[in-house]
Scaffold this active site. Structure first.
Site, PDB file in Angstrom:
ATOM      1  N   LYS A 136       1.176   4.089  -4.359  1.00  0.00           N
ATOM      2  CA  LYS A 136      -0.044   3.573  -4.978  1.00  0.00           C
ATOM      3  C   LYS A 136       0.279   2.860  -6.291  1.00  0.00           C
ATOM      4  O   LYS A 136       1.167   3.286  -7.035  1.00  0.00           O
ATOM      5  CB  LYS A 136      -1.003   4.744  -5.214  1.00  0.00           C
ATOM      6  CG  LYS A 136      -2.400   4.372  -5.683  1.00  0.00           C
ATOM      7  CD  LYS A 136      -3.262   5.625  -5.752  1.00  0.00           C
ATOM      8  CE  LYS A 136      -4.670   5.334  -6.221  1.00  0.00           C
ATOM      9  NZ  LYS A 136      -5.497   6.576  -6.255  1.00  0.00           N
ATOM     10  N   SER A 166      -9.830   6.335  -3.962  1.00  0.00           N
ATOM     11  CA  SER A 166      -9.272   5.117  -4.541  1.00  0.00           C
ATOM     12  C   SER A 166      -7.926   4.721  -3.944  1.00  0.00           C
ATOM     13  O   SER A 166      -7.450   3.615  -4.176  1.00  0.00           O
ATOM     14  CB  SER A 166      -9.124   5.275  -6.055  1.00  0.00           C
ATOM     15  OG  SER A 166      -8.142   6.250  -6.374  1.00  0.00           O
ATOM     16  N   THR A 188      -8.117  12.436  -7.954  1.00  0.00           N
ATOM     17  CA  THR A 188      -8.805  13.173  -8.995  1.00  0.00           C
ATOM     18  C   THR A 188      -9.985  13.922  -8.378  1.00  0.00           C
ATOM     19  O   THR A 188     -10.208  15.088  -8.673  1.00  0.00           O
ATOM     20  CB  THR A 188      -9.289  12.220 -10.109  1.00  0.00           C
ATOM     21  OG1 THR A 188      -8.181  11.451 -10.591  1.00  0.00           O
ATOM     22  CG2 THR A 188      -9.920  12.981 -11.267  1.00  0.00           C
ATOM     23  N   GLY A 192     -11.288  13.198  -4.440  1.00  0.00           N
ATOM     24  CA  GLY A 192     -11.526  12.505  -3.181  1.00  0.00           C
ATOM     25  C   GLY A 192     -10.632  11.333  -2.865  1.00  0.00           C
ATOM     26  O   GLY A 192     -10.701  10.778  -1.762  1.00  0.00           O
ATOM     27  N   SER A 193      -9.767  10.937  -3.775  1.00  0.00           N
ATOM     28  CA  SER A 193      -9.072   9.662  -3.616  1.00  0.00           C
ATOM     29  C   SER A 193      -7.904   9.665  -2.636  1.00  0.00           C
ATOM     30  O   SER A 193      -7.374   8.612  -2.304  1.00  0.00           O
ATOM     31  CB  SER A 193      -8.591   9.147  -4.977  1.00  0.00           C
ATOM     32  OG  SER A 193      -9.694   8.749  -5.746  1.00  0.00           O
TER      33      SER A 193
END
Length: 544
Positions: free
Chosen positions: A101, A182, A203, A205-206
């Site tokens: 990422k 994200s 943080t 759900g990402s």
């Protein structure tokens, strides 16, 4: 001599299987199959990198999953091939390409921007600890995957997967599909085989959300199991880095390489003893004797929020029956006792805003180069609003999250006396009043939930989640757009997942349950994406 002869026989068998059955497409190939192909000499790491770069080139103009590829990837692969030829194998990921990422720093020719032009050309003093671990394991860091800008911590009206630096990520199961965020690009890239696996960060759900919406496995580790050193932060209390892959075994293999203590992240000092063998946890019979709880009041709450989620709920209860068939005991009313208070709480936002002010400034202070001279959230906000509002799409995409954190009256950092009560409320609502309380009162091994409902309960107490493919919206499902109106949130064939939530550092247990469910169902194979790259690795059959 006998052992060596056995190894030769095994290699011959692997070559025979691949030559007769054909090496699988990279959209399906597992890390184990890729490793076997490398060991058998069917292809090299250079061949693999070439194939993955070709796949990225095929689809990235439309899907925007990858922000940039590593210009040194082929050279790194060649060096790892040379090591292999000389008998040096670093481990199961030797020579295997992985995307990370675009908030995980690497000291090389790639940027680390969190999707913002504010950090373009802002280079770190060294590799992040995670990147160092990957390189030590023999991974080819193939490139940086796109993300929701600032890990979805900027706007109240943006889109999942959009960043100024990378553009708009699209998932591949329906045209203009919301990739979720994200870790959007990592989800899409893993799903389509643009790399053997990917890394995301979470943080709240990402990892879990883009994993389920892209029909893959995601492991959100306990906070402190993986280092956040030189990862662009939101919150030291909730941030974590984890793997995203096409199978549970793939994700477990990557987790093994990145987990462990780091003196640059004191949260990792809480790891209890030696790391488990996460790959060994992948047992088909792992569910036998497991006690799994369903917080029925949580499902009712989310059902009331969203009347489009019924296909996920129906699939969830069907999945719970499969878990019971596999030997698990399912407790149907393992409720979260303070759920209403959790739903109305603003404590998490308070903690994240306060942490972000401090943690972002700390990251910026470590940069070796900082061409836009941004040293604080206030500097980043000014850059976005005044220096480059056009490319940053301000004010069309607002800065509401930052405005709240920077508010001179209500905003404060995590040294302010107002921070502690908010953190304690989080720890209660996720602890005794939520996830941990349900586990302890009912003597459970894990909680199960539809993945759409699961992240927040674990996020506020730093607990782990594993999501595994569970199903798809039906072919006749109505199309529902996101709040901005530019992406399909749910619709025909959009995937969703099943989540296993547990106590801190219980990843091995959750991996076992997810693996057993995956092996029984093989849901991922039921629906194909509408976009599939055609480039494949060139196999060079040979005899031993």
């Amino acid at each position: 001599m006998v052992a060596s002869f056995g190894i030769v026989l095994w290699l011959v068998a692997q070559v025979w299987v691949i030559q007769t059955a054909g090496f699988p497409s990279l959209i399906d190939a597992t890390i184990e199959e890729i490793k076997d192909g490398l060991e058998c000499g069917l292809f090299s790491s250079v061949d693999l990198v070439t194939a993955y770069l070709g796949r990225i080139a095929e689809v990235n103009a439309d899907l925007k999953a990858v922000t940039e590829v590593n210009p040194d990837a082929l050279e790194i692969a060649a060096a790892l091939d040379d090591e292999r030829a000389k008998g040096k194998i670093r481990g199961p990921l030797h020579g295997i390409p992985i995307l990370i990422k675009n908030n995980i720093a690497t000291k090389d020719k790639m940027n680390n921007t969190a999707g913002s032009f504010a950090l373009l050309g802002a280079y770190p003093p060294r590799d992040s600890h995670i990147a160092s671990q990957l390189r030590a394991a023999g991974v080819v860091i193939l490139g940086k995957s796109n993300l929701s800008q600032w890990a979805n911590f900027r706007s109240s009206n943006s889109s999942n997967g959009w960043s100024a630096h990378g553009g708009q990520v699209h998932a591949a199961y329906i045209k203009n599909q919301d990739p979720s965020g994200s870790s959007s690009g990592s989800g899409v890239a893993a799903s389509l085989g643009l790399a053997a696996a990917c890394l995301g960060s979470e943080t709240d759900g990402s990892i879990i959300s883009p994993s389920q919406r892209n029909n893959i496995v995601g492991i959100k580790p306990s906070v402190g199991l993986t280092s956040r050193d030189l990862v662009i932060p939101i919150s030291e209390h909730q941030d974590t880095v984890g793997p995203m892959g096409r199978t549970v075994r793939d994700a477990a293999t990557v987790l093994q390489a990145i987990a462990g203590p780091d003196p640059n992240d004191n949260y990792t000092s809480a790891i209890p003893g030696p790391l488990p063998d996460y790959l060994a946890a992948c047992k088909p019979d792992a569910l036998i004797g497991a006690r799994l709880g369903i917080p029925a009041n949580t499902i009712e709450l989310f059902q009331g929020f969203d009347n489009t989620s019924q296909p996920e709920i129906d699939a969830f209860f069907a999945a719970s029956k499969i878990l019971a068939m596999a030997g698990a005991t399912i407790l149907p009313n393992a409720n979260f006792t303070n759920l209403t208070e959790w739903a109305n709480s603003t404590a998490e936002n308070t903690v994240l805003n306060a942490d972000f002010l401090v943690n972002l400034a700390s990251y910026l202070a470590k940069l070796a180069t900082n061409p836009n001279n941004v040293h604080s959230l206030a500097d980043v906000s000014r850059f976005t609003k005044e220096v480059m509002p056009g490319p940053e799409e301000y004010p069309s995409r607002d800065t509401a999250v930052w405005d709240q954190a920077l508010d001179p009256v209500s905003g404060f950092n995590n040294t302010d006396p107002r921070f502690w009560p908010a953190l304690q409320q989080d720890l209660f609502l996720g602890g005794e009043g939520g996830l941990f309380g349900a586990l302890d009162r009912n003597k459970l091994d894990a909680i199960i939930l539809p993945s759409s409902f699961s992240p927040g309960f674990a996020a506020i107490v730093g607990a782990p989640i594993v999501t595994v493919p569970m199903g798809f919206y039906p072919a006749n499902a109505s199309v529902v757009m996101n709040t901005r109106g530019d992406l399909v949130d749910t619709g025909p064939n959009v995937p969703f997942g099943l989540s296993f939530l547990g106590r801190r550092f219980d990843e091995a247990k959750l991996i076992g349950y997810a693996f057993a469910f995956e092996q029984m169902t093989q849901v991922r194979k039921n629906v194909l994406p509408v976009v599939i790259p055609k480039t494949e690795v060139k196999v060079r059959p040979r005899s031993l």
